[in-house]
Scaffold this motif. Sequence first.
Motif, PDB file in Angstrom:
ATOM      1  N   TRP A  38       0.746  -1.121  -0.193  1.00 29.08           N
ATOM      2  CA  TRP A  38      -0.214  -0.032  -0.447  1.00 29.08           C
ATOM      3  C   TRP A  38       1.139   0.656  -0.314  1.00 29.08           C
ATOM      4  O   TRP A  38       2.412   1.570   0.582  1.00 29.08           O
ATOM      5  CB  TRP A  38      -1.387   0.079   0.972  1.00 29.08           C
ATOM      6  N   GLN A  39       0.198   2.355  -0.278  1.00 27.68           N
ATOM      7  CA  GLN A  39       0.740   3.793  -0.098  1.00 27.68           C
ATOM      8  C   GLN A  39       0.067   4.734   0.247  1.00 27.68           C
ATOM      9  O   GLN A  39      -0.904   4.936   0.451  1.00 27.68           O
ATOM     10  CB  GLN A  39       1.002   4.131  -1.709  1.00 27.68           C
ATOM     11  N   ILE A  40       0.983   5.482   0.818  1.00 27.38           N
ATOM     12  CA  ILE A  40       0.190   6.681   1.822  1.00 27.38           C
ATOM     13  C   ILE A  40       1.316   7.925   1.493  1.00 27.38           C
ATOM     14  O   ILE A  40       2.586   7.931   1.750  1.00 27.38           O
ATOM     15  CB  ILE A  40       0.100   6.611   3.164  1.00 27.38           C
ATOM     16  N   GLY A  41       0.686   9.018   1.093  1.00 25.88           N
ATOM     17  CA  GLY A  41       1.772  10.283   0.761  1.00 25.88           C
ATOM     18  C   GLY A  41       2.570  10.418   0.113  1.00 25.88           C
ATOM     19  O   GLY A  41       4.158  10.359   0.402  1.00 25.88           O
ATOM     20  N   ASP A  44       6.166   4.120   0.195  1.00 29.24           N
ATOM     21  CA  ASP A  44       4.935   2.429   0.248  1.00 29.24           C
ATOM     22  C   ASP A  44       6.100   1.858   1.196  1.00 29.24           C
ATOM     23  O   ASP A  44       6.534   1.493   1.174  1.00 29.24           O
ATOM     24  CB  ASP A  44       6.041   2.284  -1.464  1.00 29.24           C
ATOM     25  N   ILE A 191      -1.667  13.754   8.106  1.00 31.56           N
ATOM     26  CA  ILE A 191      -2.413  12.544   8.443  1.00 31.56           C
ATOM     27  C   ILE A 191      -3.549  13.766   9.153  1.00 31.56           C
ATOM     28  O   ILE A 191      -2.755  13.607   9.933  1.00 31.56           O
ATOM     29  CB  ILE A 191      -2.269  11.172   8.731  1.00 31.56           C
ATOM     30  N   ALA A 210      -3.082  13.706   3.023  1.00 33.22           N
ATOM     31  CA  ALA A 210      -2.713  12.283   1.955  1.00 33.22           C
ATOM     32  C   ALA A 210      -3.387  11.248   3.090  1.00 33.22           C
ATOM     33  O   ALA A 210      -4.037  10.422   2.197  1.00 33.22           O
ATOM     34  CB  ALA A 210      -1.336  12.626   2.578  1.00 33.22           C
ATOM     35  N   GLY A 211      -4.417  11.163   3.664  1.00 39.27           N
ATOM     36  CA  GLY A 211      -5.041  10.251   5.126  1.00 39.27           C
ATOM     37  C   GLY A 211      -6.516  10.603   5.792  1.00 39.27           C
ATOM     38  O   GLY A 211      -5.498  12.150   6.884  1.00 39.27           O
TER      39      GLY A 211
END
Length: 226
Positions: A38-41, A44, A191, A210-211
Amino acid sequence: MNIEIGRGKSARRAYGIDEIALVPGQRTLDPSLADTKWQIGGIDREIPIIASAMDGVVDVRMAILLSELGAMGVLNLEGIQTRYADPQPILERIASVGNHEFVSLMQQLYAEPIKPELIELRIKEIKAGGGIAAVSGTPAAASKYGQAVAKSGADIFFVQATVVSTAFLSPESIASLDLTQFCQEMPIPVILGNCVTYEVAMNLMKTGAAGILVGIGPGAACTSRG
């Protein structure tokens, strides 16, 4: 289902993750085809796990180990790690105290002020160990230390409180954090959380974060849940 709680007031029943059963779909998947990446901002990860920003969960060593395993650990910027140069003896005191003395001890320990130089040191220690420097602070801490955190080399900033919204009311003497402006000005991903309603979740998304974090607290350990 609405529950009457007073004169003309009602509350809607909400559910926690531990109350919900995941029902299998019509198709099944061979484990060799499963992909947990998965990826956030722009970061990876191999495993979809973020360890809670609690003193009893994440320190510098744990943040590095979780990064090596493909997950992510979030360091609390307002806890023991940034109040004491050597947090280990403090953590041992907390672990050894009884239930009756716990509250007074925690009040005593957290009376020690946060030291900006320790925030910078912890971030650099995580980075030096090859870890992802994910850190967490309340909106007040974000306003006070946000830019310093970014300059210290942090990779991602979690702005966390029991509940976070874009419409926070505060006394005139206290300037509340503009979440949209903060997300735009921070050079690293942000976040935001926590939230529990669709409307607030949508408003937090519109800030450019970003989340977002959905739910209240870290789970069963959360006093707000109790």
